[in-house]
Design a protein around this motif. Structure first.
Motif, PDB file in Angstrom:
ATOM      1  N   GLU A 133      25.822  37.711  49.434  1.00 51.57           N
ATOM      2  CA  GLU A 133      26.447  36.939  50.510  1.00 51.57           C
ATOM      3  C   GLU A 133      27.886  36.588  50.166  1.00 51.57           C
ATOM      4  O   GLU A 133      28.712  36.404  51.057  1.00 51.57           O
ATOM      5  CB  GLU A 133      25.632  35.679  50.784  1.00 51.57           C
ATOM      6  N   THR A 134      28.195  36.468  48.877  1.00 45.66           N
ATOM      7  CA  THR A 134      29.567  36.268  48.413  1.00 45.66           C
ATOM      8  C   THR A 134      29.784  37.179  47.215  1.00 45.66           C
ATOM      9  O   THR A 134      28.823  37.557  46.526  1.00 45.66           O
ATOM     10  CB  THR A 134      29.830  34.805  47.990  1.00 45.66           C
ATOM     11  N   THR A 135      31.032  37.556  46.960  1.00 41.34           N
ATOM     12  CA  THR A 135      31.329  38.461  45.859  1.00 41.34           C
ATOM     13  C   THR A 135      32.415  37.899  44.953  1.00 41.34           C
ATOM     14  O   THR A 135      33.220  37.059  45.367  1.00 41.34           O
ATOM     15  CB  THR A 135      31.786  39.838  46.380  1.00 41.34           C
ATOM     16  N   THR A 136      32.425  38.380  43.722  1.00 41.41           N
ATOM     17  CA  THR A 136      33.431  38.023  42.732  1.00 41.41           C
ATOM     18  C   THR A 136      34.393  39.193  42.561  1.00 41.41           C
ATOM     19  O   THR A 136      33.961  40.318  42.272  1.00 41.41           O
ATOM     20  CB  THR A 136      32.775  37.710  41.370  1.00 41.41           C
ATOM     21  N   VAL A 137      35.668  38.962  42.771  1.00 40.92           N
ATOM     22  CA  VAL A 137      36.672  40.011  42.629  1.00 40.92           C
ATOM     23  C   VAL A 137      37.006  40.185  41.143  1.00 40.92           C
ATOM     24  O   VAL A 137      37.295  39.211  40.447  1.00 40.92           O
ATOM     25  CB  VAL A 137      37.953  39.679  43.424  1.00 40.92           C
ATOM     26  N   LEU A 138      36.950  41.429  40.670  1.00 43.49           N
ATOM     27  CA  LEU A 138      37.144  41.710  39.247  1.00 43.49           C
ATOM     28  C   LEU A 138      38.436  42.475  38.994  1.00 43.49           C
ATOM     29  O   LEU A 138      38.829  43.335  39.789  1.00 43.49           O
ATOM     30  CB  LEU A 138      35.978  42.547  38.719  1.00 43.49           C
ATOM     31  N   ASP A 139      39.076  42.167  37.862  1.00 43.47           N
ATOM     32  CA  ASP A 139      40.189  42.992  37.420  1.00 43.47           C
ATOM     33  C   ASP A 139      39.619  44.171  36.633  1.00 43.47           C
ATOM     34  O   ASP A 139      38.399  44.288  36.452  1.00 43.47           O
ATOM     35  CB  ASP A 139      41.188  42.180  36.587  1.00 43.47           C
ATOM     36  N   GLU A 140      40.480  45.058  36.156  1.00 47.58           N
ATOM     37  CA  GLU A 140      39.994  46.281  35.529  1.00 47.58           C
ATOM     38  C   GLU A 140      39.179  46.009  34.269  1.00 47.58           C
ATOM     39  O   GLU A 140      38.112  46.617  34.068  1.00 47.58           O
ATOM     40  CB  GLU A 140      41.176  47.195  35.186  1.00 47.58           C
ATOM     41  N   GLU A 141      39.628  45.105  33.429  1.00 48.00           N
ATOM     42  CA  GLU A 141      38.909  44.825  32.179  1.00 48.00           C
ATOM     43  C   GLU A 141      37.506  44.289  32.450  1.00 48.00           C
ATOM     44  O   GLU A 141      36.517  44.743  31.854  1.00 48.00           O
ATOM     45  CB  GLU A 141      39.704  43.823  31.334  1.00 48.00           C
TER      46      GLU A 141
ATOM     47  N   ASP B  37      41.247  47.916  45.569  1.00 44.98           N
ATOM     48  CA  ASP B  37      41.511  49.359  45.615  1.00 44.98           C
ATOM     49  C   ASP B  37      42.171  49.871  44.350  1.00 44.98           C
ATOM     50  O   ASP B  37      41.821  50.947  43.840  1.00 44.98           O
ATOM     51  CB  ASP B  37      42.386  49.695  46.826  1.00 44.98           C
ATOM     52  N   ASP B  38      43.142  49.110  43.815  1.00 48.08           N
ATOM     53  CA  ASP B  38      43.860  49.599  42.630  1.00 48.08           C
ATOM     54  C   ASP B  38      42.941  49.655  41.416  1.00 48.08           C
ATOM     55  O   ASP B  38      43.042  50.554  40.562  1.00 48.08           O
ATOM     56  CB  ASP B  38      45.094  48.733  42.354  1.00 48.08           C
ATOM     57  N   VAL B  39      42.011  48.701  41.326  1.00 47.03           N
ATOM     58  CA  VAL B  39      41.051  48.695  40.208  1.00 47.03           C
ATOM     59  C   VAL B  39      40.076  49.872  40.343  1.00 47.03           C
ATOM     60  O   VAL B  39      39.801  50.567  39.377  1.00 47.03           O
ATOM     61  CB  VAL B  39      40.289  47.358  40.142  1.00 47.03           C
TER      62      VAL B  39
ATOM     63  N   ALA C  45      38.325  55.231  38.446  1.00 48.22           N
ATOM     64  CA  ALA C  45      37.971  56.611  38.792  1.00 48.22           C
ATOM     65  C   ALA C  45      38.866  57.632  38.108  1.00 48.22           C
ATOM     66  O   ALA C  45      38.537  58.810  38.038  1.00 48.22           O
ATOM     67  CB  ALA C  45      38.064  56.788  40.307  1.00 48.22           C
ATOM     68  N   ALA C  46      39.995  57.179  37.592  1.00 43.43           N
ATOM     69  CA  ALA C  46      40.962  58.103  36.985  1.00 43.43           C
ATOM     70  C   ALA C  46      40.426  58.697  35.686  1.00 43.43           C
ATOM     71  O   ALA C  46      39.651  58.069  34.979  1.00 43.43           O
ATOM     72  CB  ALA C  46      42.269  57.355  36.708  1.00 43.43           C
TER      73      ALA C  46
END
Length: 221
Positions: free
Chosen positions: A176-184, A213-215, A220-221
């Motif tokens: 119902e809610t999400t946590t936004v993550l950085d790459e690490e 999107d950038d993460v 994926a790279a």
């Protein structure tokens, strides 16, 4: 394969009379499971008491960055599976909690996906509403229909009768809610999920994180 066996044991071994078995067979086709493997799983279920007696278990906990994680498993040894899941959480920056410790942050929904070619957006929306679905999200590739868990088989069967077999149909945990993550942090969470999914007893893993999107591109790279 385990889900097919359990589904066949829980009702009649004929898909037409067993909604759970139909769902399991649909999932098997989605991953291109060979027909002889499917047949072997059903025969195992209807054999004279042979084979493992699998039970359904659910584990809940927190991963890195406080991400909520739900793990669904089918096991013939609860102690082994619980130990393996607990070790995975512990070794990868998480902690296993009690049942219902994180599930309140998720909804249990039926999720049915058709290819975009199955029908127009308007036709799919109309049919889904008539069948009792809650929402339809369409894009250039697919139609995703969501419904209450209790309505899943009714909605799926009604849509299948009109549009043919769906690409996938299953009951999922949706956050119902999400946590936004950085790459690490994302790499740490995905490592935990990978380890859990590698366990033969684990059937599915759900988590309430979101990737910018950038993460996602960096991973994926």
């Amino acid at each position: 394969m385990r889900e097919i066996t359990v589904a066949a044991r829980s009702g009649l071994p004929e898909p037409a009379s067993n909604p759970r078995l139909r769902a399991a067979l649909s999932a098997a086709r989605e991953v291109n499971m060979p027909k002889d493997t499917v047949d072997r799983a059903i025969k195992k279920a209807i054999g004279a008491g042979g084979g493992e007696d699998y039970v359904e278990v659910r584990y809940e906990g927190y991963g890195p960055a406080g991400v909520a994680v739900i793990v669904e498993a089918l096991t013939d040894n609860r102690n082994r599976t619980a130990s393996d899941v607990r070790a995975a959480f512990s070794k990868h920056g998480g902690s296993l909690g009690e049942t219902n410790s994180v599930s309140f942050m998720f909804q249990r929904l039926g999720v049915i996906v058709f290819p975009a070619s199955a029908g127009s957006e308007d036709d799919m929306l109309e049919a889904a509403i008539e069948a009792g679905a809650e929402n339809v999200a369409s894009d250039a590739e697919s139609h995703e229909i969501t419904c209450a868990m209790e309505s899943f088989f009714t909605v799926r069967d009604a849509l299948e009768a009109r549009f043919g077999e769906p690409r996938s149909a299953r009951i999922e945990w949706r956050p119902e809610t999400t946590t936004v993550l950085d790459e690490e942090k994302a790499r740490a969470v995905l490592k935990l999920i990978d380890v859990l999914e590698e366990n033969d007893d684990v059937q599915a893993v759900y988590a309430n994180f979101d990737l910018p999107d950038d993460v996602a591109q960096a991973l994926a790279a």
